[in-house]
Design a protein around this motif. Structure first.
Motif, PDB file in Angstrom:
ATOM      1  N   LEU A   1       5.830   0.968  -5.358  1.00  0.00           N
ATOM      2  CA  LEU A   1       4.506   1.397  -5.812  1.00  0.00           C
ATOM      3  C   LEU A   1       3.433   0.453  -5.298  1.00  0.00           C
ATOM      4  O   LEU A   1       3.639  -0.756  -5.207  1.00  0.00           O
ATOM      5  CB  LEU A   1       4.453   1.462  -7.339  1.00  0.00           C
ATOM      6  CG  LEU A   1       5.531   2.300  -8.039  1.00  0.00           C
ATOM      7  CD1 LEU A   1       5.313   2.269  -9.544  1.00  0.00           C
ATOM      8  CD2 LEU A   1       5.522   3.730  -7.536  1.00  0.00           C
ATOM      9  N   ASP A   2       2.287   1.010  -4.964  1.00  0.00           N
ATOM     10  CA  ASP A   2       1.113   0.229  -4.566  1.00  0.00           C
ATOM     11  C   ASP A   2      -0.114   0.985  -5.053  1.00  0.00           C
ATOM     12  O   ASP A   2      -0.726   1.765  -4.328  1.00  0.00           O
ATOM     13  CB  ASP A   2       1.081   0.042  -3.047  1.00  0.00           C
ATOM     14  CG  ASP A   2      -0.064  -0.866  -2.613  1.00  0.00           C
ATOM     15  OD1 ASP A   2      -0.758  -1.425  -3.497  1.00  0.00           O
ATOM     16  OD2 ASP A   2      -0.274  -1.011  -1.389  1.00  0.00           O
ATOM     17  N   LEU A   3      -0.466   0.742  -6.318  1.00  0.00           N
ATOM     18  CA  LEU A   3      -1.551   1.504  -6.938  1.00  0.00           C
ATOM     19  C   LEU A   3      -2.897   1.264  -6.269  1.00  0.00           C
ATOM     20  O   LEU A   3      -3.790   2.121  -6.344  1.00  0.00           O
ATOM     21  CB  LEU A   3      -1.629   1.168  -8.427  1.00  0.00           C
ATOM     22  CG  LEU A   3      -0.393   1.573  -9.261  1.00  0.00           C
ATOM     23  CD1 LEU A   3      -0.586   1.166 -10.715  1.00  0.00           C
ATOM     24  CD2 LEU A   3      -0.146   3.068  -9.153  1.00  0.00           C
ATOM     25  N   LYS A   4      -3.041   0.119  -5.604  1.00  0.00           N
ATOM     26  CA  LYS A   4      -4.296  -0.136  -4.912  1.00  0.00           C
ATOM     27  C   LYS A   4      -4.485   0.796  -3.707  1.00  0.00           C
ATOM     28  O   LYS A   4      -5.616   1.048  -3.289  1.00  0.00           O
ATOM     29  CB  LYS A   4      -4.352  -1.589  -4.447  1.00  0.00           C
ATOM     30  CG  LYS A   4      -4.402  -2.599  -5.584  1.00  0.00           C
ATOM     31  CD  LYS A   4      -4.491  -4.023  -5.039  1.00  0.00           C
ATOM     32  CE  LYS A   4      -4.565  -5.038  -6.175  1.00  0.00           C
ATOM     33  NZ  LYS A   4      -4.632  -6.430  -5.646  1.00  0.00           N
ATOM     34  N   ALA A   5      -3.366   1.283  -3.167  1.00  0.00           N
ATOM     35  CA  ALA A   5      -3.435   2.146  -1.984  1.00  0.00           C
ATOM     36  C   ALA A   5      -3.121   3.597  -2.317  1.00  0.00           C
ATOM     37  O   ALA A   5      -2.793   4.384  -1.427  1.00  0.00           O
ATOM     38  CB  ALA A   5      -2.466   1.635  -0.913  1.00  0.00           C
ATOM     39  N   ARG A   6      -3.244   3.980  -3.585  1.00  0.00           N
ATOM     40  CA  ARG A   6      -2.880   5.329  -3.982  1.00  0.00           C
ATOM     41  C   ARG A   6      -3.795   6.359  -3.323  1.00  0.00           C
ATOM     42  O   ARG A   6      -4.997   6.144  -3.157  1.00  0.00           O
ATOM     43  CB  ARG A   6      -2.903   5.499  -5.498  1.00  0.00           C
ATOM     44  CG  ARG A   6      -4.262   5.338  -6.129  1.00  0.00           C
ATOM     45  CD  ARG A   6      -4.188   5.378  -7.652  1.00  0.00           C
ATOM     46  NE  ARG A   6      -3.627   6.615  -8.123  1.00  0.00           N
ATOM     47  CZ  ARG A   6      -4.319   7.697  -8.417  1.00  0.00           C
ATOM     48  NH1 ARG A   6      -5.647   7.694  -8.260  1.00  0.00           N
ATOM     49  NH2 ARG A   6      -3.740   8.779  -8.852  1.00  0.00           N
ATOM     50  N   LEU A   7      -3.181   7.481  -2.909  1.00  0.00           N
ATOM     51  CA  LEU A   7      -3.882   8.593  -2.275  1.00  0.00           C
ATOM     52  C   LEU A   7      -4.639   8.176  -1.012  1.00  0.00           C
ATOM     53  O   LEU A   7      -5.703   8.732  -0.696  1.00  0.00           O
ATOM     54  CB  LEU A   7      -4.842   9.270  -3.261  1.00  0.00           C
ATOM     55  CG  LEU A   7      -4.180   9.893  -4.512  1.00  0.00           C
ATOM     56  CD1 LEU A   7      -5.232  10.516  -5.399  1.00  0.00           C
ATOM     57  CD2 LEU A   7      -3.127  10.910  -4.121  1.00  0.00           C
ATOM     58  N   ALA A   8      -4.082   7.202  -0.287  1.00  0.00           N
ATOM     59  CA  ALA A   8      -4.686   6.820   0.998  1.00  0.00           C
ATOM     60  C   ALA A   8      -4.421   7.928   2.006  1.00  0.00           C
ATOM     61  O   ALA A   8      -3.297   8.432   2.108  1.00  0.00           O
ATOM     62  CB  ALA A   8      -4.088   5.504   1.488  1.00  0.00           C
ATOM     63  N   PRO A   9      -5.417   8.344   2.765  1.00  0.00           N
ATOM     64  CA  PRO A   9      -5.231   9.453   3.717  1.00  0.00           C
ATOM     65  C   PRO A   9      -4.397   9.017   4.921  1.00  0.00           C
ATOM     66  O   PRO A   9      -4.311   7.821   5.236  1.00  0.00           O
ATOM     67  CB  PRO A   9      -6.655   9.799   4.145  1.00  0.00           C
ATOM     68  CG  PRO A   9      -7.413   8.521   3.966  1.00  0.00           C
ATOM     69  CD  PRO A   9      -6.798   7.830   2.783  1.00  0.00           C
ATOM     70  N   PRO A  10      -3.803   9.962   5.636  1.00  0.00           N
ATOM     71  CA  PRO A  10      -3.041   9.631   6.850  1.00  0.00           C
ATOM     72  C   PRO A  10      -3.969   9.279   8.008  1.00  0.00           C
ATOM     73  O   PRO A  10      -5.191   9.422   7.914  1.00  0.00           O
ATOM     74  CB  PRO A  10      -2.264  10.920   7.129  1.00  0.00           C
ATOM     75  CG  PRO A  10      -3.089  11.994   6.511  1.00  0.00           C
ATOM     76  CD  PRO A  10      -3.734  11.384   5.301  1.00  0.00           C
ATOM     77  N   VAL A  11      -3.377   8.851   9.105  1.00  0.00           N
ATOM     78  CA  VAL A  11      -4.152   8.413  10.261  1.00  0.00           C
ATOM     79  C   VAL A  11      -5.030   9.538  10.797  1.00  0.00           C
ATOM     80  O   VAL A  11      -6.201   9.330  11.136  1.00  0.00           O
ATOM     81  CB  VAL A  11      -3.208   7.886  11.363  1.00  0.00           C
ATOM     82  CG1 VAL A  11      -3.972   7.635  12.663  1.00  0.00           C
ATOM     83  CG2 VAL A  11      -2.523   6.612  10.912  1.00  0.00           C
ATOM     84  N   PHE A  12      -4.471  10.763  10.876  1.00  0.00           N
ATOM     85  CA  PHE A  12      -5.238  11.864  11.455  1.00  0.00           C
ATOM     86  C   PHE A  12      -6.338  12.374  10.532  1.00  0.00           C
ATOM     87  O   PHE A  12      -7.089  13.284  10.905  1.00  0.00           O
ATOM     88  CB  PHE A  12      -4.307  13.020  11.841  1.00  0.00           C
ATOM     89  CG  PHE A  12      -3.477  13.562  10.709  1.00  0.00           C
ATOM     90  CD1 PHE A  12      -3.976  14.529   9.858  1.00  0.00           C
ATOM     91  CD2 PHE A  12      -2.193  13.085  10.498  1.00  0.00           C
ATOM     92  CE1 PHE A  12      -3.215  15.035   8.822  1.00  0.00           C
ATOM     93  CE2 PHE A  12      -1.416  13.589   9.460  1.00  0.00           C
ATOM     94  CZ  PHE A  12      -1.926  14.559   8.622  1.00  0.00           C
ATOM     95  N   MET A  13      -6.450  11.778   9.340  1.00  0.00           N
ATOM     96  CA  MET A  13      -7.539  12.143   8.437  1.00  0.00           C
ATOM     97  C   MET A  13      -8.397  10.931   8.100  1.00  0.00           C
ATOM     98  O   MET A  13      -9.071  10.901   7.071  1.00  0.00           O
ATOM     99  CB  MET A  13      -6.988  12.787   7.163  1.00  0.00           C
ATOM    100  CG  MET A  13      -6.269  14.100   7.391  1.00  0.00           C
ATOM    101  SD  MET A  13      -5.664  14.882   5.876  1.00  0.00           S
ATOM    102  CE  MET A  13      -7.191  15.347   5.071  1.00  0.00           C
ATOM    103  N   GLY A  14      -8.360   9.914   8.965  1.00  0.00           N
ATOM    104  CA  GLY A  14      -9.224   8.748   8.789  1.00  0.00           C
ATOM    105  C   GLY A  14      -8.555   7.560   8.147  1.00  0.00           C
ATOM    106  O   GLY A  14      -9.232   6.563   7.852  1.00  0.00           O
ATOM    107  N   GLY A  15      -7.244   7.622   7.923  1.00  0.00           N
ATOM    108  CA  GLY A  15      -6.536   6.511   7.320  1.00  0.00           C
ATOM    109  C   GLY A  15      -6.186   5.438   8.330  1.00  0.00           C
ATOM    110  O   GLY A  15      -6.603   5.466   9.482  1.00  0.00           O
TER     111      GLY A  15
END
Length: 298
Positions: free
Chosen positions: A60-74
């Motif tokens: 788990l990494d709650l600080k990075a929750r729901l981080a978008p993928p690379v092709f969506m700006g992550g």
């Protein structure tokens, strides 16, 4: 003086190379090549999952929750993004491929084994034994397997072993019908009767002589059952009755991702794409094998 026209060796070789390429593509269509490559890639991912996962799939990494993928700006820290608990989607996808393929392979082998054994029994004994097997086949074919699976899992609970055994009872009637029909035909041919006349046991006759001769048709049947088991596992896991947390599977990922379809669609896009491409590839390769192995289609 009239000039003499000559053709270079390269110009002569070009039509021959194009002919070889066209014959190769006729024998191995591009979609079949793609399907075979995808299946090999999925098997490699399943076997090397522990080496390929960038993170522990349940970390788990709650600080990075729901981080978008690379092709969506992550960022490349999580190429396919993270889910609602900050778990890396790529790591979970790789482990899900392993679990889903394990369930599909084990269940398909179990289903084929049950079907072939019952088909051999029906063809060997005939009479009332054959009628009992045919009745079981008709009963299995008439029952909605999804409803049976839901009832069994709701009543007995769910473990991975029970789930695989339950999936192993899907599709065995198809293999049983094929094995029975082909075995009856083999018994009427000379080679099976000759081996039996020299004193070979039924186990040797069916295991070493009949089975290799009907294996090609059974392989095609297995390629039809395998993608169906993947879809069935995905559906049950989507409903929460398949693979249970903390373990994950493709259907499990899709089930959790449906709640975030609008805010974080990447959670279910990757496993959904893998399910579609895997079942499509196996179906394509299965159809190609049927055309190659069935003598009536040559």
């Amino acid at each position: 003086m009239a000039s003499i026209e000559t053709t270079s060796p390269a110009a002569e070789a070009a039509p021959a190379e194009r002919g070889k390429l066209s014959r190769f593509l006729e024998a191995y269509p591009p979609l079949v090549l793609f399907g075979g490559a995808w299946i090999v890639a999925m098997l490699a991912v399943a076997l090397l999952a522990d080496l390929l996962t960038p993170y522990v799939f349940s970390a788990l990494d709650l600080k990075a929750r729901l981080a978008p993928p690379v092709f969506m700006g992550g960022t490349w820290a999580h190429p396919l993004g993270t889910d609602e608990l900050g778990r890396d989607v790529l790591s979970r996808l790789i482990i899900s491929i392993r679990i889903s393929l394990l369930i599909a392979f084990a269940s398909t082998i179990l289903s084929a084994t049950i079907g072939v054994l019952l088909g051999f029994i029906a063809a060997h004994f005939r009479g009332w034994v054959e009628q009992v097997v045919l009745t079981l086949i008709d009963f299995q074919a008439s029952m909605p397997f999804m409803i049976i699976a839901l009832a069994v899992l709701a009543f007995f609970g769910n473990t991975l072993t029970l789930f695989i055994c339950l999936m192993g009872f899907y599709g065995w009637e198809r293999a049983a019908r094929i094995a029975r029909g082909l075995t009856i035909a083999a018994n009427e041919q000379g080679y099976a009767a000759a081996v039996r006349d020299i004193g070979a046991s039924p186990l040797r006759v069916y295991g070493l002589h009949v089975l290799p001769n009907i294996a090609s048709t059974l392989i095609v049947s297995v390629t039809l059952t395998f993608p169906e088991v993947i879809l069935l596992e995905s559906g049950l896991s989507f409903l929460g009755l398949g693979v249970q947390p903390p373990m994950t599977s493709l259907g499990n990922m899709v089930g959790y991702g449906r709640e975030y379809l609008q805010s974080a669609p990447w959670i279910l896009l990757a496993p959904s794409a893998v399910i579609v491409l895997t079942t499509f590839s196996i179906s394509m390769v299965g159809d190609w094998l049927r055309d190659r192995l069935d003598p009536t289609l040559r």
